[in-house]
Scaffold this active site. Structure first.
Site: not given
Lengths: 343, 343
Positions: B45-47, B85, B192, B233, B243-244
């Site tokens: 995960r993580g853009a 996603r 995370q 993101d 973003n998250k």
């Protein structure tokens, strides 16, 4: 609905809130030290419920004391109970009330004095339910119809002797015929929202959805939240509000998005000896509450943690404070004092 | 430091981020469907890391494809990866980049085309590390010395091919000699921050403390936070940042308390086709991520949940966007486009 706390022949019986909702077990406090332990470990929590527990703690302590030496024992019992948790002022309010009743009836025979204190502790409990019903009645008209109410932590029946403060307002709004649903912040680290608020509202058939704390801002920005209602652990004379950690953030995000932010609390939560919230002591709890969830580690071994259990919301973010005697609005220094002086 | 993602003879090997930090296990993707599965289930995960994974997914897909029918298979592979996603634009950026390279080299023999795509995917990975180092170099001067940096989620080595975006800025600030520590939001529901950011910074010997998400506002109000740095993101042309979930809240609370709020992201995170962040699709993930932590239920059975994985922070809360080509400030519509046009 399960009773939060009751005085019984066996002792002070509490639903163990550390085990809810997965287990419904009762914890019986057989002496005042058990009551202090229950408050410290959050078997019982929520400012008004802590007040009831402390009152019953004093009563059971005196009921088991040596009649020859009551004054000294009351001081020890009171100090032990007062040392459990620093932030919720209802704890000190209840201990003070029991001490006052003790002094007023010190001339009685031991059995009569004891029975008077037990009756007083039970009265604190019964009054609390009536107070919460009144808070609900004053708060219900403030809740916008056909919208979602956001709440943080658990200011419900489980945080009180029954009915709840913030959840009392929600219950009263539903009882008055409004069509609302509730978003409950899970309220890390102790998860009072996920474990207690969701469970309570489900029992009452009130439509509730669980969100993580960091989603509250997103939904406040979305337009679907009609108002926020939370409880309080201590309110300073100027209307600054100490409440569960995260309340400040919700309040700022509500104001930023023009959503009313209401605090529902009994007047016993007021501490007029403090001019502002900066003077409210904030409890810092153990790291393990953050690093572990139900015993499962969620962070590396030896992770350093900050764990303030409460924060202070400055009065400028508070739309109104809903009490059993009516609704206070800014300037709180005047409106809160006026409510206190109503006879 | 453990490698986030690598191209090996066995397949695409990723550290399984769903198991960190309690277990350090590697997940080997033996075909493109494994890569899609790994992205969907957040093994990776993580853009930026998702971008690298998608590039390697296209490469392994073509490497295992029937040479007679490549165009159709590339379309299938690309569609499957693109469907994993919706929010992080780096996913689509990487798939587009691999499709463009494919088209440019379509005339080659299959083996040469295949090798070219494998090399491109590896190039995406290597470039990402260099990009993050440049982001760190541009960002380090913005970090106030002798203060705490707050970060949300994990925008570190594990969210990228290495070094990290937000954590790259922190690393570069430390490497430049600044004395800082870090507060890491735990970042519910997927944790995370607790699981990945704390672990990463501990590995590097950077002083990090874990807090729950709802404590961020309290500490921003306390004065000890010098700045916030987060990843992204997707960034719209006007500088609105997806973003998250929880990032929006941190940004509002930072602005309310006059704390700079920085976004660190490669230019591949920019989506200039979107004029504002309102057009960014927000993924809603499964309820079980909220109701359970490592398989343990934290809410009553059948609890209803909202679980948006991201939120959008309007540009007015963003102090600056730190990219590999420099720092963009408002008005972002001009500054971001200018950075994109640097050759």
């Amino acid at each position: 609905m399960i009773e939060t706390i009751q005085w019984t022949g066996e002792g002070v019986v509490m639903i163990d809130q550390t085990l809810l909702p997965n287990q419904q077990e009762f914890f019986t406090c057989r002496d005042y030290k058990d009551v202090a332990h229950a408050i410290r470990t959050m078997v019982i929590r929520g400012a008004p419920a802590i007040g009831v527990a402390a009152a019953m703690g004093v009563a059971i302590g005196i009921a088991q004391a040596d009649p020859e030496n009551l004054d000294a024992q009351l001081a020890v019992i009171s100090a032990e109970l007062a040392g459990t948790r620093p932030t919720a002022v209802n704890l000190f309010w209840a201990i003070d009330r029991m001490n006052r009743v003790y002094r007023e009836h010190r001339h009685l025979a031991y059995e009569a004095l004891r029975d008077r204190l037990i009756a007083e502790a039970q009265l604190v409990r019964v009054e609390d339910i009536a107070i919460n019903t009144a808070i609900g009645r004053h708060g219900a008209p403030l809740v916008p119809d056909h919208k979602t109410v956001l709440t943080h932590c658990n200011a419900g029946a489980l945080a009180t002797a029954g009915y709840g403060t913030a959840l009392g307002v929600i219950r009263a709004a539903v009882e008055s015929g409004k069509t609302i649903d509730v978003f409950a912040d899970e309220t890390r680290p102790f998860l009072q929202g996920a474990r207690l608020t969701v469970w309570e509202l489900q029992q009452d058939g009130i439509d509730v959805k669980l969100i993580t704390d960091n989603m509250a801002g997103h939904f406040l920005h979305s337009g679907q939240i009609g108002c926020v209602v939370v409880g309080a652990d201590r309110i300073a004379a100027n209307g600054d509000v100490a409440n569960k950690i995260g309340t400040y953030s919700v309040a700022v995000l509500a104001k930023e998005n023009n959503v009313p932010f209401y605090v529902a609390a009994p007047l016993s939560t007021l501490d007029l000896t403090l001019s502002t919230g900066d003077q409210i002591p904030i409890e810092e709890r153990a790291a393990i509450e953050v690093t572990h969830v139900f015993g499962v580690p969620v962070a590396p071994h030896d992770t350093e943690v900050r764990n303030p259990a409460f924060d202070v919301t400055p009065n400028r973010y508070v739309t109104a404070i809903i009490t059993e005697r009516g609704v206070a609005r800014a300037p709180y220094i005047e409106s809160l004092r006026a409510l206190m002086e109503i006879k």
